[in-house]
Motif scaffolding. Structure first.
Motif, short mmCIF file in Angstrom:
data_model
loop_
_atom_site.label_atom_id
_atom_site.label_comp_id
_atom_site.label_asym_id
_atom_site.label_seq_id
_atom_site.Cartn_x
_atom_site.Cartn_y
_atom_site.Cartn_z
N GLN A 94 0.84 -0.97 -0.23
CA GLN A 94 -0.05 -0.22 0.29
C GLN A 94 0.73 1.65 0.09
OE1 GLN A 94 -2.37 -0.04 3.15
NE2 GLN A 94 -3.48 -2.36 3.11
N LEU A 95 2.05 1.16 -0.50
CA LEU A 95 2.83 2.31 -0.46
C LEU A 95 2.57 3.78 -1.44
CD1 LEU A 95 6.34 0.17 -0.80
CD2 LEU A 95 4.91 0.83 1.16
N GLN A 96 2.73 4.25 -1.29
CA GLN A 96 2.48 5.89 -2.60
C GLN A 96 3.15 6.31 -2.70
OE1 GLN A 96 -0.60 7.69 -0.62
NE2 GLN A 96 -2.49 6.09 -0.36
N THR A 97 4.76 6.74 -1.49
CA THR A 97 5.92 7.20 -1.84
C THR A 97 7.00 6.72 -1.23
OG1 THR A 97 6.84 9.00 -1.90
CG2 THR A 97 5.77 9.04 0.22
N LEU A 98 8.03 6.86 -1.25
CA LEU A 98 8.86 6.27 -0.55
C LEU A 98 10.16 7.20 0.15
CD1 LEU A 98 10.39 4.20 -3.58
CD2 LEU A 98 8.93 3.17 -1.78
N PRO A 99 10.63 7.21 1.52
CA PRO A 99 11.55 8.54 1.95
C PRO A 99 13.00 7.79 1.00
CG PRO A 99 11.82 6.00 3.08
CD PRO A 99 10.66 5.91 2.11
N ALA A 100 13.60 9.40 0.54
CA ALA A 100 14.74 9.37 0.74
C ALA A 100 16.17 8.20 1.20
CB ALA A 100 15.08 11.05 0.27
N GLY A 101 16.64 8.02 0.30
CA GLY A 101 18.20 7.00 0.29
C GLY A 101 17.82 5.78 0.98
N VAL A 102 15.88 5.16 1.11
CA VAL A 102 15.72 4.21 1.92
C VAL A 102 17.16 3.30 0.94
CG1 VAL A 102 13.87 3.59 -0.19
CG2 VAL A 102 13.57 2.73 2.03
N PHE A 103 17.27 2.99 -0.30
CA PHE A 103 17.71 2.04 -0.89
C PHE A 103 19.20 1.68 -0.64
CE2 PHE A 103 13.89 2.50 -3.14
CZ PHE A 103 13.28 1.36 -3.12
N ASP A 104 19.78 3.26 -0.24
CA ASP A 104 21.07 3.92 -0.25
C ASP A 104 21.82 2.57 -0.25
OD1 ASP A 104 20.26 5.87 -1.48
OD2 ASP A 104 21.41 7.53 0.31
N GLU A 105 21.26 1.85 0.83
CA GLU A 105 22.74 0.71 1.34
C GLU A 105 22.77 -0.77 0.47
OE1 GLU A 105 23.80 0.13 4.81
OE2 GLU A 105 24.62 2.45 4.42
N LEU A 106 21.66 -0.78 -0.80
CA LEU A 106 21.75 -2.04 -1.28
C LEU A 106 22.25 -2.19 -2.18
CD1 LEU A 106 18.24 -1.98 -1.01
CD2 LEU A 106 19.49 -2.72 0.48
N TRP A 139 -7.42 -4.77 -1.75
CA TRP A 139 -7.20 -2.94 -1.12
C TRP A 139 -5.72 -2.89 -0.75
CZ3 TRP A 139 -9.77 -6.66 1.33
CH2 TRP A 139 -8.99 -7.60 2.48
N SER A 140 -4.58 -3.89 -0.78
CA SER A 140 -3.07 -4.37 -0.61
C SER A 140 -2.79 -4.10 -2.92
CB SER A 140 -3.08 -5.81 -0.92
OG SER A 140 -1.39 -5.69 -0.16
N GLN A 141 -2.59 -2.71 -3.19
CA GLN A 141 -2.04 -2.30 -3.88
C GLN A 141 -1.08 -1.15 -4.07
OE1 GLN A 141 -5.06 -1.74 -6.52
NE2 GLN A 141 -5.11 -3.61 -7.33
N ASN A 142 -0.09 -1.24 -4.08
CA ASN A 142 1.07 -0.37 -4.59
C ASN A 142 0.53 0.86 -5.14
OD1 ASN A 142 3.27 -1.19 -2.69
ND2 ASN A 142 4.59 -1.85 -4.34
N LYS A 143 0.68 2.35 -5.01
CA LYS A 143 0.12 3.53 -5.47
C LYS A 143 0.77 4.37 -5.31
CE LYS A 143 -3.62 1.26 -7.52
NZ LYS A 143 -3.96 1.46 -8.90
N LEU A 144 2.37 4.33 -6.07
CA LEU A 144 3.26 4.60 -5.38
C LEU A 144 3.45 6.61 -6.62
CD1 LEU A 144 6.93 3.18 -6.06
CD2 LEU A 144 5.57 4.28 -3.92
N GLN A 145 2.76 7.62 -6.14
CA GLN A 145 2.34 8.82 -6.19
C GLN A 145 3.27 9.90 -6.75
OE1 GLN A 145 -0.71 10.70 -3.69
NE2 GLN A 145 -1.88 9.09 -3.52
N SER A 146 4.54 9.38 -6.06
CA SER A 146 6.25 10.21 -6.44
C SER A 146 7.57 9.18 -5.74
CB SER A 146 5.74 11.80 -5.63
OG SER A 146 6.00 11.31 -4.14
#
Length: 323
Positions: A94-106, A139-146
């Motif tokens: 149910q993600l609508q956005t992602l925090p900056a830097g969330v993937f930086d370790e990968l 109701w379990s769907q990503n809807k990334l808006q940004s």
């Protein structure tokens, strides 16, 4: 002499329980919810109804499956310590956005799924089969808006990225510039806004990578025109999106600075609209409600374990004195 022996056994059991509680078990074998394979380094946490990412995912995990849960937000440190991941799926949450830097370790990530399942083109029977097999709720769907600026910058090993079937209207300038090894990118199923000049970066990038990165040509505007065909004349507007911080006009700042508090009229601006105007976002360091509940329950469990452990120690001492 059986009393002290039983007490000692109880002490060992309680100590083990306390350590397990303190470490926050992730794998089923340790009392957690996920299935972990030590040989393949795979951790499967899919379809568990999770509202937060489990703690203490093994640091040597190679593949992490978090699809089909109820994750509505991610902390910025969600994947810290998981530098060996090569595969990560967050699809159908149910993600609508992602925090900056969330993937930086990968740094070693090669495949990233952020898509939403779609039943388009399937028969009724096929849809039902897909539903039952994947346990994906409506109701379990990503809807990334940004997407935040630089969210993919550290993923220099990424080869596959799925962003299809979200609510993306644009991507930040330079969003894919560091993905030199990318060979597949799914962008279809998003309402790309091709009237705004923000789309020009994506349009130019697709033209440059056409034939080199599979799947990108399928990106279409809301008017069904291909994103790669958009010209500067068509995308001439300066659009403002909710997550884009907008500067307050200097005339308003000057007026407010030179006025007395009593002279400033109260403007009937709804709080929600005001937050959107300012590009307001909840701080990523604050815990979500489920995380708060998990923390509280963890502390209560820890305190209970300490109380029981203390009681067991006193019980052992009491019998030793009698002996």
């Amino acid at each position: 002499m059986m009393g002290p022996v039983l007490a000692a056994c109880l002490l060992i059991i309680l100590s083990t329980a306390w350590i397990s509680q303190a470490n926050g078990a992730t794998c089923k074998k340790d009392g957690g919810v996920c299935t972990c394979n030590d040989q393949t380094k795979n951790v499967d946490c899919s379809s568990k109804g999770l509202t937060a990412i489990p703690s203490n995912i093994p640091a040597d995990t190679d593949r992490l499956d978090l699809q089909s849960n109820k994750l509505s937000s991610l902390p910025r440190t969600a994947f810290y310590g998981l530098s060996k991941l090569t595969y990560l799926t967050l699809s159908n949450n149910q993600l609508q956005t992602l925090p900056a830097g969330v993937f930086d370790e990968l740094k070693n990530l090669e495949t990233l799924w952020l898509k939403t399942a779609t039943s388009s083109g399937l028969s009724h029977e096929e849809c039902l089969t897909a539903y039952l097999s994947s346990h994906i709720s409506a109701w379990s769907q990503n809807k990334l808006q940004s997407l935040p600026h630089g969210v993919f910058d550290e993923l220099t090993e990424l080869k596959t990225l799925h962003l299809n079937n979200n609510q993306l209207r644009r991507v930040p300038e330079g969003a894919f510039n560091f993905l030199e090894k990318l060979t597949r990118l799914q962008l279809y199923g998003n309402p790309w806004d091709c009237s705004c000049n923000d789309i020009l970066y994506l349009s130019k990038w697709i033209r440059e990578k056409e034939g080199k990165v599979n799947g990108i040509e399928s990106a279409t505007c809301v008017n069904k025109k291909a994103v790669l065909e958009i010209t500067e004349e068509e995308a001439a507007e300066d659009c403002v999106y909710p997550n884009t911080t907008t500067a307050i006009p200097t005339t308003i700042i000057t007026t407010l600075a030179s006025s007395n508090d009593d002279d400033i009229p109260e403007l009937p601006v709804p709080q929600e609209n005001f937050q959107k105007f300012l590009g307001y976002q909840e701080p990523d360091h604050l815990p979500t409600q489920p995380q708060c509940l998990m923390s509280i329950s963890g502390y209560l469990g820890l305190m209970m374990s300490l109380v029981l452990t203390s009681a067991a120690i006193l019980y052992v001492i009491h019998f030793l004195k009698k002996a």
